[in-house]
Design a protein around this motif. Structure first.
Motif, PDB file in Angstrom:
ATOM      1  N   TRP A  96       4.008  -0.068  -0.705  1.00 47.60           N
ATOM      2  CA  TRP A  96       4.338   1.366  -0.719  1.00 47.60           C
ATOM      3  C   TRP A  96       4.266   1.869  -2.151  1.00 47.60           C
ATOM      4  O   TRP A  96       5.010   1.433  -3.019  1.00 47.60           O
ATOM      5  CB  TRP A  96       5.735   1.596  -0.137  1.00 47.60           C
ATOM      6  CG  TRP A  96       6.216   3.026  -0.195  1.00 47.60           C
ATOM      7  CD1 TRP A  96       5.489   4.143  -0.461  1.00 47.60           C
ATOM      8  CD2 TRP A  96       7.565   3.469   0.016  1.00 47.60           C
ATOM      9  NE1 TRP A  96       6.290   5.265  -0.429  1.00 47.60           N
ATOM     10  CE2 TRP A  96       7.556   4.881  -0.133  1.00 47.60           C
ATOM     11  CE3 TRP A  96       8.755   2.811   0.321  1.00 47.60           C
ATOM     12  CZ2 TRP A  96       8.727   5.642   0.008  1.00 47.60           C
ATOM     13  CZ3 TRP A  96       9.908   3.569   0.464  1.00 47.60           C
ATOM     14  CH2 TRP A  96       9.891   4.980   0.312  1.00 47.60           C
ATOM     15  N   SER A 116       4.590  10.798  -1.759  1.00 45.61           N
ATOM     16  CA  SER A 116       5.840  10.135  -1.405  1.00 45.61           C
ATOM     17  C   SER A 116       7.057  10.984  -1.790  1.00 45.61           C
ATOM     18  O   SER A 116       8.188  10.572  -1.565  1.00 45.61           O
ATOM     19  CB  SER A 116       5.944   8.769  -2.091  1.00 45.61           C
ATOM     20  OG  SER A 116       5.139   7.817  -1.445  1.00 45.61           O
ATOM     21  N   LEU A 128       4.259  10.053   2.495  1.00 42.71           N
ATOM     22  CA  LEU A 128       4.100   8.598   2.381  1.00 42.71           C
ATOM     23  C   LEU A 128       2.822   8.096   3.066  1.00 42.71           C
ATOM     24  O   LEU A 128       2.792   6.989   3.599  1.00 42.71           O
ATOM     25  CB  LEU A 128       5.309   7.862   2.982  1.00 42.71           C
ATOM     26  CG  LEU A 128       6.614   7.800   2.175  1.00 42.71           C
ATOM     27  CD1 LEU A 128       7.168   9.168   1.864  1.00 42.71           C
ATOM     28  CD2 LEU A 128       7.645   6.974   2.918  1.00 42.71           C
ATOM     29  N   GLN A 146       5.392   4.264  -4.212  1.00 45.61           N
ATOM     30  CA  GLN A 146       6.467   5.243  -4.182  1.00 45.61           C
ATOM     31  C   GLN A 146       6.339   6.334  -5.243  1.00 45.61           C
ATOM     32  O   GLN A 146       6.966   7.387  -5.130  1.00 45.61           O
ATOM     33  CB  GLN A 146       7.810   4.523  -4.341  1.00 45.61           C
ATOM     34  CG  GLN A 146       8.087   3.543  -3.218  1.00 45.61           C
ATOM     35  CD  GLN A 146       9.401   2.803  -3.411  1.00 45.61           C
ATOM     36  OE1 GLN A 146      10.179   3.102  -4.315  1.00 45.61           O
ATOM     37  NE2 GLN A 146       9.654   1.825  -2.563  1.00 45.61           N
ATOM     38  N   ASP A 172       0.060   6.550   2.378  1.00 46.46           N
ATOM     39  CA  ASP A 172      -0.746   5.709   1.499  1.00 46.46           C
ATOM     40  C   ASP A 172      -2.022   5.273   2.211  1.00 46.46           C
ATOM     41  O   ASP A 172      -1.999   4.909   3.389  1.00 46.46           O
ATOM     42  CB  ASP A 172       0.037   4.463   1.094  1.00 46.46           C
ATOM     43  CG  ASP A 172       1.080   4.750   0.022  1.00 46.46           C
ATOM     44  OD1 ASP A 172       1.112   5.884  -0.484  1.00 46.46           O
ATOM     45  OD2 ASP A 172       1.860   3.840  -0.308  1.00 46.46           O
TER      46      ASP A 172
END
Length: 502
Positions: free
Chosen positions: A296, A303, A318, A298, A320
């Motif tokens: 992740w 995000s 989020l 972040q 990705d």
């Protein structure tokens, strides 16, 4: 070319392959629920608005359990908002992700989706803004056959039979200052113990997960686990662990070695749990539910939740886009989880759809597989029987974060009934192919049933809706067996699977 060797021996059994290791996570966050699993406008939508393409991909992925409805979201969630006629359900502010929750999907809808996808539900209760009574009400709604207020309401809402949900999470990341209703370890431990005891009065057969610290880098880590289990050891079955990894500052070498951190994390939580066991002179062991883990990024802009007066429904959050290196890291983290199957009894890849997920969708459009889909699907579908610890001899490379790290990491499974052995291996080298030698003398008579590698000269390659197949695992034709030894060439930055049988 580098050279490495591993030895396979059924005597080095760690424990059984646990289906719950291959769990996932659906949170009311971003587009995971709305336009993720549920999208009435999608061409594949069924009569309940669920995307059939996502259900098909969930089955292909081999998902066992699904944790729901959070995550950070659960710490402010009123589960009663999501039952009954959809037109009568309130819209609420979700403080966790600065969004608006329309409550179109709730407990009953999720349970329908769970049945359709063939997954086991893992329900979380709100111990942030709520407490014992609300947890008991939800348990009664889900698990009591009938004759009470909440169970009869479930029946009136169309679910005649109880859901009989077995796994329950007692809150989420309660030491995190970002968590609505965050608590100290003592405060949470006492509340979790009382909630667990009360829930077992309703259904003694449930399995309960206490919140561990929300990350190993938290200042509370370690002492949190000791304190919480000091209160809850007699009442719970698991302590949770959460970990996320990403490539930082172009340090690919350290990123590919992320499982070194996961290994240390698991050992640390096990040590804390066993310390409490020893102090209490208990026979019972607390196991790990590693119910959030993934790659992740972040720090990326997507995000960051909305702010101010902007409270959108299902915003892009989020999302990705994963590349080949990310997939190799996901594979290596799976190796770590399997290797500690003696203590890691459940795990949840966070999350399933759109939000840091192996499955992506277009609202009202297509669904496709990210690169991280493939190692998970292969491990889930091919790992059977027993997990075997491998003796690994491999050259090391230097990393900024972890020092010297072996270029090869691997684990094996063996099905006692069929005799099939499957080796899962990653090559962390960014430059060199590795010639892998496998000592099979303890399991004679095997031949190669199949071998695949996931790699690409460009480790930054990512899938799209137009092309999610260019870096699917392909046959590794170098794999062979002769004189009790298997061999294969493993490309740089690669995830590899070798199936051996009679």
């Amino acid at each position: 070319m580098l050279h490495a060797s591993v030895s396979v021996d059924p005597a080095f059994r760690v424990g059984p392959v646990r289906r719950r290791t291959f769990g996932s996570f659906v949170e009311h966050l971003g587009r995971c629920v709305y336009t993720g699993i549920h999208d009435p406008e999608a061409p594949s939508a069924d009569e309940d608005g669920f995307r059939r393409d996502v259900i098909d991909l969930t089955r292909e992925l081999g998902i066992s359990t699904v944790r729901y409805p959070g995550g950070n979201f659960v710490s402010g969630y009123r589960w009663e908002d999501g039952i009954g006629p959809v037109a009568d359900r309130p819209r609420r502010l979700d403080l966790a992700w600065h969004s608006t929750e329309p409550n179109i999907v709730g407990v009953d809808e999720f349970m329908k989706w769970s049945a359709k996808s063939g997954t086991e539900p893992m329900m979380a209760v709100n111990l942030g803004t709520r407490g014992i009574q609300e947890a008991l009400d939800l348990l009664e709604y889900c698990n009591v056959p009938g004759g009470t207020h909440w169970s009869d309401l479930r029946r009136a809402n169309g679910a005649e039979d109880p859901y009989r949900i077995r796994m329950w999470c007692l809150g989420n990341e309660m030491d995190g200052p970002w968590q609505v209703g965050a608590r100290t370890a003592d405060e949470y431990g006492r509340l979790a113990a009382r909630t667990a005891s009360a829930m077992r009065m309703v259904d003694p057969g449930i399995e309960l997960v206490a919140c561990g610290s929300s990350a190993s880098m938290m200042p509370t880590f370690g002492e949190w686990e000791r304190t919480v289990l000091g209160h809850t050891h007699e009442q719970v079955d698991y302590i949770s662990a959460h970990a996320y990894y990403f490539e930082e500052d172009g340090d690919l070498g350290s990123f590919l070695a992320s499982s070194v951190d996961m290994d240390h994390f698991i050992e640390s939580v096990v040590a804390a749990a066993d310390l409490v066991r020893a102090q209490k002179k208990e026979k019972k062991r607390i196991h790990l539910s590693f119910d959030e883990w993934n790659v992740w990024y972040q720090k990326r802009a997507d995000s960051k939740p909305p702010t101010g007066d902007d409270w959108p429904v299902a915003p892009v959050l989020l999302e990705d886009r994963y590349n080949v290196a990310d997939a190799v890291v996901v594979g290596s983290l799976l190796i770590s989880l399997l290797r500690r199957t003696d203590r890691v009894h459940a795990a949840s890849l966070a999350q399933l759809v759109n939000v840091i997920a192996p499955i992506m969708t277009e609202p009202g459009g297509r669904a496709w597989r990210q690169t991280t889909f493939h190692p998970f699907a292969q491990a889930s579908n091919l790992a059977h029987g027993d997990v075997l610890r491998l003796a690994i001899d491999a050259p090391e490379y230097e990393t900024a974060r972890f020092g010297g790290v072996p270029v090869i990491d691997a684990v094996a499974t063996r099905d006692p009934e069929s005799g099939e052995v499957v080796i899962f291996a990653v090559n962390r080298s960014t430059t060199d192919e590795v010639a892998l030698d496998v000592d099979l003398r303890a399991v004679p008579g095997l031949r190669v049933l199949g071998a695949t590698s996931l790699s690409n000269p460009d480790h930054t390659w990512s899938a799209t809706a137009d092309d999610d197949a260019s870096v699917a695992p392909v046959a590794n034709t170098t794999a062979s067996v002769a004189d009790g030894r298997a061999s294969a060439l493993l490309p740089p930055v690669s995830w590899n699977v070798i199936r051996l049988g009679r």
